[in-house]
Design an enzyme around this catalytic site. Structure first.
Site, PDB file in Angstrom:
ATOM      1  N   SER A   1       0.821  -1.208   0.000  1.00 61.32           N
ATOM      2  CA  SER A   1       0.000   0.000   0.000  1.00 61.32           C
ATOM      3  C   SER A   1       0.864   1.271   0.000  1.00 61.32           C
ATOM      4  O   SER A   1       1.523   1.566  -0.981  1.00 61.32           O
ATOM      5  CB  SER A   1      -0.956  -0.044   1.201  1.00 61.32           C
ATOM      6  OG  SER A   1      -1.992   0.886   1.071  1.00 61.32           O
TER       7      SER A   1
ATOM      8  N   ASP B   1      10.142   6.179  -9.900  1.00 60.97           N
ATOM      9  CA  ASP B   1       9.712   6.927 -11.084  1.00 60.97           C
ATOM     10  C   ASP B   1      10.490   8.230 -11.244  1.00 60.97           C
ATOM     11  O   ASP B   1      10.810   8.646 -12.362  1.00 60.97           O
ATOM     12  CB  ASP B   1       8.212   7.220 -11.012  1.00 60.97           C
ATOM     13  CG  ASP B   1       7.365   5.968 -11.193  1.00 60.97           C
ATOM     14  OD1 ASP B   1       7.923   4.948 -11.658  1.00 60.97           O
ATOM     15  OD2 ASP B   1       6.168   5.992 -10.865  1.00 60.97           O
TER      16      ASP B   1
ATOM     17  N   LYS C   1      -0.689  -4.389  -3.272  1.00 65.72           N
ATOM     18  CA  LYS C   1      -2.019  -3.903  -2.861  1.00 65.72           C
ATOM     19  C   LYS C   1      -2.155  -2.449  -3.303  1.00 65.72           C
ATOM     20  O   LYS C   1      -1.620  -1.546  -2.679  1.00 65.72           O
ATOM     21  CB  LYS C   1      -2.224  -4.011  -1.357  1.00 65.72           C
ATOM     22  CG  LYS C   1      -3.623  -3.569  -0.918  1.00 65.72           C
ATOM     23  CD  LYS C   1      -3.778  -3.641   0.592  1.00 65.72           C
ATOM     24  CE  LYS C   1      -5.190  -3.241   1.001  1.00 65.72           C
ATOM     25  NZ  LYS C   1      -5.513  -1.832   0.713  1.00 65.72           N
TER      26      LYS C   1
END
Length: 755
Positions: free
Chosen positions: A511, A522, A537
């Site tokens: 999560s 990124d 998740k």
């Protein structure tokens, strides 16, 4: 209004909209008088469940024949997971409903539930009548027969005679494995007996069928007990455990079995959609809070057993390093008492058995993720809340100073802003490390199950210039996922720390942990090290009180529904759902060859991709550091042994056949023990690095010796952690030329090119 507040507002609207729409549909008074087993209440619950999911779920599955087959399969597995009650004749009768349950759900027809419930009660009574006969006389352990414990692949018994014989073999295996353990303890040197007593039983899947074995292996005068005596003891302890089990099952009410059926329906939408039966919500909250006392673990129901969903940092289970997230608890024993089979027990009843006074021992028989079964002894304690917060340490390596920040959860208290906030705490730890002139930071998010979205955005913002951190997609008014996701952004242009950064993750980083790791990846801000990928998740859940939908009900508490309402996406547009975050540098672990996480659920929401958010990645060149690390890992004896161990565990996971001949059983166990012996060296690793407290903490230690002792344990564990050591090696490879950090140089280059 900032992006996070917009997100929270939309999140609230999802629940509010469902409640508002329901006002017209369920705004009527129920039939007066509440009955214990009321079909009208059951029908209302089915209607409420499907309505709330249809109106509130992020992307509800169609209730069709495929859905029906899934409910059918899951429900039968949940009420008879070991296939020890139903026969093939029962299944033949049930099978006509396999593709009809969707119609029954839509029509509030409960014929299938009532049929299976009635038959199960009949079969339980029958089993209750014959297991005592089986255990009344000694087993023949010279006979050449075997038993396979792979219940998932095992067919149902063809008739009553075969079912009874299956019980006989299962109980025989239970007694055999218990006797073998007792004999082994009698023959072991005194020091080995002490170690085995402290650790619990050895890693043997045969324990799955064994209600337990005591630790009293010899007579009062020290003489060894005979095989006959040990066998009798094992049968008696097995009988006691089964008596306790059938007493418990006999006390279950119909509504509790109906809750299992409700969840077979709810969980087909996705693994995180779950129905809380009347009062279970309060009991669940109590168990969550109460888990801070006892062994320090949070629990959740998983089919017939109870799963370890989280280990509380600093707690006895966490410090013991044997119990792990994802383990299934099968039996619970108090100290030296016989284990009790908790199959089918309510969550709160299991919690009561595990909790207990500080200083007492509880023994848990657990099924590990790799399929092995192990009994783990834990001494109960009061878990210090302080240990659940962010903490840091410094270490000298190769003439450089590095910092490690461990964050167990992305915590925040929205009701009291003066309470602890992970973002503020991590910022403070970064400041303390910078004051020591660290040359790089390791952010350890292993086993971090997530937490606050606001917090993860703020913490990511410590390491990047302002920009998007995560995208959150909700359900649009037409019932489909929205084409306009919320973009949660760090709006602070200040970079709190711009030096080399490594993020450690594992299979249980989930999560919010995945959001942080994905953002760092990124932006090309740092390197992600650890398991092949994180948990996967990428969804958000809300708990909705079903009582809000009905006015004037006389049915009492209708319970609550936890349902998935939103989905996370990386700023590059990819979802973290199922795929998680893939490590830049993969390090072997025990789950390397075992599917674990969201991707292991057939009903998990799929991975997908949306448009990326506008962001500018750093120009860091991590290729040399990645290549160096991969070379070190490939040449490391420690990591090679970890990889061998992972393959061994993967192979053992599918080895479910056990001989019921005592000589063959012992021979097979001896082979496994010899094969596993080489992996004991994994527990002896030591990097010989000295991790230390920061100056501000050393001042605290002067007035709090207990805190100093706990932190000392953590520092020592860091020195024995091969993953942390490799993370430090990577930081060393990231050291810039000319005394400036790689990220500073990269940011300067980025600014020049974008002016």
């Amino acid at each position: 209004m900032n992006a996070f507040l917009k997100f929270m507002k939309r999140n609230y609207k999802i629940v509010a909209l469902v409640v508002l729409l329901a006002g017209a549909l369920f705004g009527f008074t129920m039939i007066p008088g509440q009955k214990e087993n009321d079909p009208d209440k059951d029908k209302l619950l089915i209607e409420l469940l499907t309505y709330v999911i249809e109106k509130g779920h992020y992307n509800p599955a169609a209730i069709d024949d495929t859905f029906s087959k899934g409910v059918y399969k899951d429900y039968l597995e949940n009420i008879d997971p070991s296939k020890r009650f139903f026969t093939q004749a029962d299944i033949n009768e049930f099978s006509k409903y396999e593709t009809q349950l969707d119609d029954q759900i839509n029509n509030r027809d409960l014929s299938f539930f009532y049929l299976t419930y009635g038959r199960l009660q009949q079969r339980i009574k029958e089993a209750n009548s014959f297991y005592k006969d089986i255990l009344a006389k000694p087993f023949d352990f010279k006979a050449d027969e075997s038993f396979n414990t792979d219940y998932e692949k095992m067919p149902f018994a063809k008739d009553d005679a075969e079912l009874r014989d299956r019980w006989r073999k299962q109980l025989k295996l239970s007694v055999l494995s218990s006797v073998a353990d007792k004999e082994k303890m009698q023959d072991a040197p005194a020091e080995d007996k002490l170690k085995d007593k402290e650790k619990g039983f050895s890693d043997e899947k045969a324990l799955e069928a064994k209600p337990g074995a005591d630790v009293n292996k010899t007579k009062a005068n020290g003489e060894k007990k005979s095989f006959t005596e040990l066998e009798k003891e094992a049968r008696e302890s097995t009988l006691k455990s089964l008596n306790d089990y059938f007493d418990f099952v006999g006390d279950l009410k119909q509504e509790e079995w109906f809750s299992i059926y409700m969840n077979a329906i709810a969980e087909r939408f996705d693994p995180h959609t779950y129905y809380f039966a009347p009062d279970d919500k309060d009991k669940f909250d109590t168990s969550m809070r109460g888990s801070l006392e006892g062994i320090g673990a949070r629990l959740q129901k998983k089919n017939d057993f109870v799963e370890i969903s989280e280990l509380i940092p600093g707690g006895p289970a966490w410090r013991g390093k044997e119990l792990e997230q994802g383990d299934l608890i099968m039996k619970v024993a108090q100290g030296k008492d016989q284990p009790v089979d908790i199959s089918g027990m309510r969550l709160d009843d299991v919690v009561k058995k595990i909790k207990g006074p500080k200083g007492t021992e509880v023994r848990l028989t657990v099924k590990k993720v790799d399929g092995s079964v192990k009994t783990i002894a834990i001494t109960r304690e009061v878990v210090e809340i302080e240990e659940t917060y962010a903490k840091s340490s410094i270490v000298k390596k190769g003439g450089k100073t590095y910092g490690v920040i461990y964050l167990p959860k992305f915590y925040i208290d929205f009701e009291n802003q003066d309470n602890r906030d992970a973002a503020k705490d991590v910022a403070a730890e970064v400041d303390h490390l910078k004051a020591q002139g660290v040359d790089g930071i390791v952010m350890d998010l292993r086993d971090n199950g997530g937490g606050s979205l606001k917090t993860v955005v703020d913490i990511a913002g410590l390491f990047i210039e302002k920009g998007p951190v995560v995208q959150v997609r909700s359900r649009a008014e037409d019932g489909k996922p929205s084409d306009k996701p919320e973009v949660l952004t760090d709006n602070d242009p200040k970079v709190h720390y711009d030096g080399p950064l490594v993020v450690l993750i594992n299979n249980f980083s989930a999560s919010a942990s995945e959001i942080f790791a994905a953002a760092i990846q990124d932006y090309n801000r740092g390197l992600i090290l650890g398991s092949k990928q994180s948990y996967g998740k990428g969804t958000v859940q809300n708990i909705i009180d079903l009582n809000r939908f009905v006015r004037g009900s006389t049915f009492g508490n209708l319970g609550a529904l936890k349902t998935t309402t939103q989905k996370f996406y990386r700023i590059n547009g990819g979802s973290t759902q199922r795929e998680g975050v893939k490590s830049d540098i993969i390090m072997p672990d025990k789950y390397s060859y075992i599917e674990i996480g969201e991707r292991d659920s057939d009903n998990a929401l799929p991975w997908d991709k949306i448009a990326q958010a506008p962001y500018k990645p750093f120009k860091n060149n991590f290729a040399p550091a990645i290549a160096n690390s991969k070379k070190r890992i490939a040449e490391s004896a420690e990591f090679k042994l970890m990889d061998e161990n992972a393959k061994f565990l993967s192979e053992r996971k599918d080895d479910n056949n056990y001989s019921l001949n005592i000589d063959k059983f012992k021979a097979d166990a001896a082979k496994i023990e010899v094969a596993a012996k080489k992996f004991k060296a994994l527990g002896k690793y030591n990097s010989n690095l000295t991790f230390d407290a920061l100056p501000y903490e050393k001042e605290k230690f002067k007035n709090d010796p207990a805190l100093a002792e706990k932190k000392k344990d953590w520092y020592e564990s860091l020195g024995k952690d091969a993953y942390v050591n490799e993370a430090l090696n990577v930081l060393d490879d990231l050291q810039p030329k000319g005394g400036k950090t790689a990220s500073t140089e990269a940011k300067k280059e980025t600014r020049i090119k974008t002016r």
